[in-house]
Design an enzyme around this catalytic site. Structure first.
Site, PDB file in Angstrom:
ATOM      1  N   PHE A  79       0.246  -4.067  10.921  1.00 27.18           N
ATOM      2  CA  PHE A  79      -0.304  -3.309   9.787  1.00 27.18           C
ATOM      3  C   PHE A  79       0.035  -1.819   9.859  1.00 27.18           C
ATOM      4  O   PHE A  79      -0.004  -1.145   8.830  1.00 27.18           O
ATOM      5  CB  PHE A  79      -1.846  -3.375   9.777  1.00 27.18           C
ATOM      6  CG  PHE A  79      -2.445  -4.721   9.524  1.00 27.18           C
ATOM      7  CD1 PHE A  79      -2.661  -5.175   8.239  1.00 27.18           C
ATOM      8  CD2 PHE A  79      -2.820  -5.533  10.586  1.00 27.18           C
ATOM      9  CE1 PHE A  79      -3.245  -6.415   8.001  1.00 27.18           C
ATOM     10  CE2 PHE A  79      -3.409  -6.770  10.360  1.00 27.18           C
ATOM     11  CZ  PHE A  79      -3.618  -7.212   9.063  1.00 27.18           C
ATOM     12  N   SER A  83       0.208   4.954   4.544  1.00 27.56           N
ATOM     13  CA  SER A  83       0.021   4.032   3.418  1.00 27.56           C
ATOM     14  C   SER A  83      -0.284   4.681   2.072  1.00 27.56           C
ATOM     15  O   SER A  83      -0.444   3.962   1.088  1.00 27.56           O
ATOM     16  CB  SER A  83      -1.114   3.058   3.769  1.00 27.56           C
ATOM     17  OG  SER A  83      -2.352   3.742   3.803  1.00 27.56           O
ATOM     18  N   THR A  98       6.833   6.487  11.093  1.00 26.74           N
ATOM     19  CA  THR A  98       5.979   5.341  11.427  1.00 26.74           C
ATOM     20  C   THR A  98       6.482   4.054  10.773  1.00 26.74           C
ATOM     21  O   THR A  98       6.613   3.020  11.430  1.00 26.74           O
ATOM     22  CB  THR A  98       4.518   5.621  11.008  1.00 26.74           C
ATOM     23  OG1 THR A  98       3.965   6.552  11.937  1.00 26.74           O
ATOM     24  CG2 THR A  98       3.673   4.355  11.026  1.00 26.74           C
ATOM     25  N   ASP A 133       3.553  -4.866  -2.522  1.00 30.41           N
ATOM     26  CA  ASP A 133       4.286  -5.189  -3.757  1.00 30.41           C
ATOM     27  C   ASP A 133       5.065  -3.979  -4.272  1.00 30.41           C
ATOM     28  O   ASP A 133       5.928  -4.125  -5.137  1.00 30.41           O
ATOM     29  CB  ASP A 133       3.330  -5.720  -4.841  1.00 30.41           C
ATOM     30  CG  ASP A 133       2.226  -4.748  -5.246  1.00 30.41           C
ATOM     31  OD1 ASP A 133       2.122  -3.646  -4.667  1.00 30.41           O
ATOM     32  OD2 ASP A 133       1.447  -5.106  -6.159  1.00 30.41           O
ATOM     33  N   TYR A 158       6.828   6.407   0.055  1.00 27.04           N
ATOM     34  CA  TYR A 158       6.071   5.328   0.711  1.00 27.04           C
ATOM     35  C   TYR A 158       6.748   3.980   0.501  1.00 27.04           C
ATOM     36  O   TYR A 158       7.050   3.254   1.464  1.00 27.04           O
ATOM     37  CB  TYR A 158       4.638   5.288   0.163  1.00 27.04           C
ATOM     38  CG  TYR A 158       3.907   3.997   0.500  1.00 27.04           C
ATOM     39  CD1 TYR A 158       3.610   3.656   1.815  1.00 27.04           C
ATOM     40  CD2 TYR A 158       3.527   3.104  -0.515  1.00 27.04           C
ATOM     41  CE1 TYR A 158       2.955   2.456   2.118  1.00 27.04           C
ATOM     42  CE2 TYR A 158       2.876   1.918  -0.213  1.00 27.04           C
ATOM     43  CZ  TYR A 158       2.592   1.597   1.105  1.00 27.04           C
ATOM     44  OH  TYR A 158       1.953   0.413   1.408  1.00 27.04           O
ATOM     45  N   ARG A 289       1.037  11.659 -11.299  1.00 25.61           N
ATOM     46  CA  ARG A 289       1.796  11.603 -10.040  1.00 25.61           C
ATOM     47  C   ARG A 289       3.284  11.548 -10.380  1.00 25.61           C
ATOM     48  O   ARG A 289       3.675  10.756 -11.254  1.00 25.61           O
ATOM     49  CB  ARG A 289       1.348  10.330  -9.321  1.00 25.61           C
ATOM     50  CG  ARG A 289       2.124   9.940  -8.113  1.00 25.61           C
ATOM     51  CD  ARG A 289       1.725   8.532  -7.652  1.00 25.61           C
ATOM     52  NE  ARG A 289       0.488   8.492  -6.919  1.00 25.61           N
ATOM     53  CZ  ARG A 289      -0.131   7.362  -6.549  1.00 25.61           C
ATOM     54  NH1 ARG A 289       0.389   6.185  -6.872  1.00 25.61           N
ATOM     55  NH2 ARG A 289      -1.240   7.389  -5.860  1.00 25.61           N
TER      56      ARG A 289
HETATM   57  P1  NAD Z   1      -4.448   2.640   6.395  1.00 25.62           P
HETATM   58  O1  NAD Z   1      -3.707   3.890   6.076  1.00 25.62           O
HETATM   59  O2  NAD Z   1      -5.874   2.500   6.020  1.00 25.62           O
HETATM   60  O3  NAD Z   1      -4.361   2.342   7.973  1.00 25.62           O
HETATM   61  C1  NAD Z   1      -3.202   2.513   8.714  1.00 25.62           C
HETATM   62  C2  NAD Z   1      -3.559   2.443  10.189  1.00 25.62           C
HETATM   63  O4  NAD Z   1      -2.352   2.580  10.958  1.00 25.62           O
HETATM   64  C3  NAD Z   1      -4.504   3.563  10.639  1.00 25.62           C
HETATM   65  O5  NAD Z   1      -5.537   3.028  11.440  1.00 25.62           O
HETATM   66  C4  NAD Z   1      -3.611   4.492  11.444  1.00 25.62           C
HETATM   67  O6  NAD Z   1      -4.312   5.170  12.481  1.00 25.62           O
HETATM   68  C5  NAD Z   1      -2.571   3.525  11.985  1.00 25.62           C
HETATM   69  N1  NAD Z   1      -1.290   4.191  12.297  1.00 25.62           N
HETATM   70  C6  NAD Z   1      -0.608   5.038  11.499  1.00 25.62           C
HETATM   71  N2  NAD Z   1       0.524   5.456  12.126  1.00 25.62           N
HETATM   72  C7  NAD Z   1       0.537   4.830  13.328  1.00 25.62           C
HETATM   73  C8  NAD Z   1       1.454   4.841  14.427  1.00 25.62           C
HETATM   74  N3  NAD Z   1       2.561   5.580  14.410  1.00 25.62           N
HETATM   75  N4  NAD Z   1       1.162   4.076  15.508  1.00 25.62           N
HETATM   76  C9  NAD Z   1       0.023   3.323  15.545  1.00 25.62           C
HETATM   77  N5  NAD Z   1      -0.870   3.293  14.546  1.00 25.62           N
HETATM   78  C10 NAD Z   1      -0.609   4.033  13.442  1.00 25.62           C
HETATM   79  O7  NAD Z   1      -3.568   1.474   5.742  1.00 25.62           O
HETATM   80  P2  NAD Z   1      -4.044   0.099   5.077  1.00 25.62           P
HETATM   81  O8  NAD Z   1      -4.403   0.346   3.668  1.00 25.62           O
HETATM   82  O9  NAD Z   1      -4.994  -0.564   5.985  1.00 25.62           O
HETATM   83  O10 NAD Z   1      -2.657  -0.696   5.079  1.00 25.62           O
HETATM   84  C11 NAD Z   1      -2.283  -1.517   6.184  1.00 25.62           C
HETATM   85  C12 NAD Z   1      -0.921  -2.120   5.908  1.00 25.62           C
HETATM   86  O11 NAD Z   1      -0.969  -2.881   4.706  1.00 25.62           O
HETATM   87  C13 NAD Z   1       0.179  -1.071   5.701  1.00 25.62           C
HETATM   88  O12 NAD Z   1       1.345  -1.554   6.326  1.00 25.62           O
HETATM   89  C14 NAD Z   1       0.341  -1.007   4.191  1.00 25.62           C
HETATM   90  O13 NAD Z   1       1.654  -0.642   3.857  1.00 25.62           O
HETATM   91  C15 NAD Z   1       0.040  -2.442   3.815  1.00 25.62           C
HETATM   92  N6  NAD Z   1      -0.512  -2.633   2.459  1.00 25.62           N
HETATM   93  C16 NAD Z   1      -1.598  -1.910   2.034  1.00 25.62           C
HETATM   94  C17 NAD Z   1      -2.132  -2.138   0.769  1.00 25.62           C
HETATM   95  C18 NAD Z   1      -3.357  -1.413   0.276  1.00 25.62           C
HETATM   96  O14 NAD Z   1      -3.751  -1.597  -0.877  1.00 25.62           O
HETATM   97  N7  NAD Z   1      -4.035  -0.608   1.100  1.00 25.62           N
HETATM   98  C19 NAD Z   1      -1.536  -3.082  -0.071  1.00 25.62           C
HETATM   99  C20 NAD Z   1      -0.418  -3.797   0.394  1.00 25.62           C
HETATM  100  C21 NAD Z   1       0.067  -3.563   1.661  1.00 25.62           C
HETATM  101  P1  TYD Z   2      -3.781   4.302  -5.137  1.00 30.11           P
HETATM  102  O1  TYD Z   2      -5.145   3.807  -4.794  1.00 30.11           O
HETATM  103  O2  TYD Z   2      -3.305   5.583  -4.546  1.00 30.11           O
HETATM  104  O3  TYD Z   2      -2.781   3.104  -4.809  1.00 30.11           O
HETATM  105  P2  TYD Z   2      -1.186   2.941  -5.188  1.00 30.11           P
HETATM  106  O4  TYD Z   2      -0.643   4.230  -5.662  1.00 30.11           O
HETATM  107  O5  TYD Z   2      -0.629   2.538  -3.866  1.00 30.11           O
HETATM  108  O6  TYD Z   2      -1.149   1.858  -6.227  1.00 30.11           O
HETATM  109  O7  TYD Z   2      -3.699   4.429  -6.699  1.00 30.11           O
HETATM  110  C1  TYD Z   2      -3.951   3.328  -7.561  1.00 30.11           C
HETATM  111  C2  TYD Z   2      -3.687   3.788  -8.982  1.00 30.11           C
HETATM  112  O8  TYD Z   2      -4.667   4.774  -9.319  1.00 30.11           O
HETATM  113  C3  TYD Z   2      -2.332   4.461  -9.145  1.00 30.11           C
HETATM  114  O9  TYD Z   2      -1.796   4.110 -10.422  1.00 30.11           O
HETATM  115  C4  TYD Z   2      -2.654   5.947  -9.097  1.00 30.11           C
HETATM  116  C5  TYD Z   2      -4.052   6.021  -9.686  1.00 30.11           C
HETATM  117  N1  TYD Z   2      -4.905   7.117  -9.154  1.00 30.11           N
HETATM  118  C6  TYD Z   2      -5.587   7.949 -10.049  1.00 30.11           C
HETATM  119  O10 TYD Z   2      -5.484   7.799 -11.284  1.00 30.11           O
HETATM  120  N2  TYD Z   2      -6.379   8.943  -9.546  1.00 30.11           N
HETATM  121  C7  TYD Z   2      -6.504   9.158  -8.201  1.00 30.11           C
HETATM  122  O11 TYD Z   2      -7.214  10.114  -7.795  1.00 30.11           O
HETATM  123  C8  TYD Z   2      -5.835   8.275  -7.297  1.00 30.11           C
HETATM  124  C9  TYD Z   2      -5.942   8.466  -5.807  1.00 30.11           C
HETATM  125  C10 TYD Z   2      -5.037   7.262  -7.820  1.00 30.11           C
END
Ligand code: NAD
Ligand code: TYD
Length: 358
Positions: A79, A83, A98, A133, A158, A289
């Site tokens: 993971f 992110s 990373t 995605d 990203y 953005r």
């Molecule tokens: P997050 O940012 O909440 O957590 C990332 C974690 O990785 C943190 O605990 C951080 O300390 C750790 N980390 C960062 N750099 C590191 C390094 N160099 N070495 C070791 N640890 C490190 O992210 P998340 O939302 O939990 O996402 C987890 C994974 O799922 C990511 O790979 C992300 O791309 C993927 N993902 C996230 C979403 C989402 O909606 N959040 C959706 C699809 C995929």
């Molecule tokens: P986000 O949670 O950052 O996820 P991602 O960009 O990875 O999809 O954002 C979700 C959607 O919400 C994206 O279209 C950007 C929008 N957004 C806002 O409108 N206001 C905000 O303050 C943030 C953080 C995101």
């Protein structure tokens, strides 16, 4: 045991809690504890021997080699990543380090370890790469949802860094035979979500009476998946996925951002009414953005047809649980809003003038 990277983050933390509760199998959790990592998420495991936490960087090959040799995991669930799209716009370097270099380092360490395993352990070993995605880019309004065969067209630093890591994982399968699996998931939401992302930011800001910043016209579309459903999908792919395959994971919940924000406001009006009036009064359109992808949608038929997985939550049930969790855990929220968090909010929002295009 299994090795989880990034298990102190949002999804990784939920996954570790879920994994131990569901399987009882021990977890070695490697996490650098960046701003996004938070051990408070794992507080319920503090005295549990099945959770071993190591603070460290996935780019540190020597460290990763040593952990693999000492703990001898049967699988790696990866993971760890930077992110947040907005942070990648302000500072892409850490995303390349990373997400690309870190995944490369892990793949090489895993390959060396896997090559040295006895035949049975070698046959059972898995490297599961958790991706997004967003690697597929942006969809037109009527276009069919992303399948696993959709071309990669990443638009943000990203998503480009995640696409690069997906390519590396694929290549390590085809070139070296490393037993890999990849999941590409839509936007997650749920407990322990850092309040820089849309849903937790809206909840936290609303409760504090702060503006709810909606980028552009608010009509961008995302698919939303409750985080515990993502965890169950990963468990399923790890157990039954076909080697070298990718699986799209989604909630069948396409929503416009503005509708998400209105839903959050309506539920808060019901669950924690504000005497000053509906939380919707705080909605503020702000500058968009750069490179903002218009629409993501996931076709999750493959994982359903091949592995029998479907999400358990609808958006309506999941968002209610999520808001209830934030209302019940003000301490967790308060602790993550450190000085560094406030600096980020200033960096990201101070420069966005009010008045998007809506
Ligand atoms: P997050 O940012 O909440 O957590 C990332 C974690 O990785 C943190 O605990 C951080 O300390 C750790 N980390 C960062 N750099 C590191 C390094 N160099 N070495 C070791 N640890 C490190 O992210 P998340 O939302 O939990 O996402 C987890 C994974 O799922 C990511 O790979 C992300 O791309 C993927 N993902 C996230 C979403 C989402 O909606 N959040 C959706 C699809 C995929
Ligand atoms: P986000 O949670 O950052 O996820 P991602 O960009 O990875 O999809 O954002 C979700 C959607 O919400 C994206 O279209 C950007 C929008 N957004 C806002 O409108 N206001 C905000 O303050 C943030 C953080 C995101």
């Amino acid at each position: 045991m299994i090795l989880v990277t990034g298990g102190a983050g949002f999804i990784g933390g939920n996954f570790v809690l879920d994994w131990i509760a569901e399987t009882g199998e021990p977890v070695l959790n490697l996490d650098a504890l960046t701003y996004a990592g938070n051990l408070e998420t794992l507080a319920s495991l503090a005295d549990d021997e099945r959770h071993v936490f190591k603070r460290g960087d996935i780019c540190d090959r020597e460290l990763v080699d040593g952990l693999l040799q000492t703990y001898r995991p049967r699988a790696i669930v990866h993971f760890a990543a930077e992110s947040h799209v907005d942070r990648s716009i302000h500072g892409p370097g850490e995303f390349i380090r990373t997400n690309v270099q870190g995944t490369f380092t892990l793949l090489e360490a895993a390959r060396a370890y896997w090559n040295g395993l006895p035949p049975d352990a070698r046959a059972g070993f898995r490297f599961l790469h958790v991706s997004t995605d967003e690697v597929y880019g942006s969809l037109e309004p009527q276009a069919p949802a992303f399948t696993e065969r959709h071309p990669f067209e990443p638009n943000s630093p990203y998503s480009a860094s995640k696409a690069a890591s997906d390519h590396l994982v694929r290549a390590w399968y085809h070139t070296y035979g490393l037993p890999v699996l990849t999941t590409n998931c839509s936007n997650n939401y749920g407990p322990f979500h850092f309040p820089e992302k849309l849903i937790p930011l809206m909840i936290v800001n609303a409760l504090a009476g702060r503006p709810l910043p909606v980028y552009g016209d608010g009509l961008n579309v995302r698919d939303w998946l409750y985080v515990k459903d993502h965890c169950s999908a990963i468990r399923r792919v790890l157990a039954q996925g076909r080697l070298g395959e990718t699986y799209n994971v989604g909630g069948w919940n396409e929503k416009r951002n503005i509708d998400i924000v209105h839903t959050v406001c309506a539920l808060l009006d019901e669950m924690r009414p504000d005497p000053a009036g509906s939380y919707a009064r705080l909605i503020t359109f702000v500058q968009d953005r750069p490179g903002h992808d218009r629409r993501y949608a996931i076709d999750a038929s493959k994982i359903e047809n091949e592995l029998g997985w479907r999400p358990a939550e609808t958006f309506e049930t999941g968002i209610r649980k999520t808001i209830a969790w934030y209302l019940e855990n003000p301490g967790w929220v308060e602790h993550v809003q450190s000085g560094a968090y406030r600096n980020w909010i200033d960096t990201n929002y101070a420069s966005r003038q009010n008045g998007g295009t809506a």
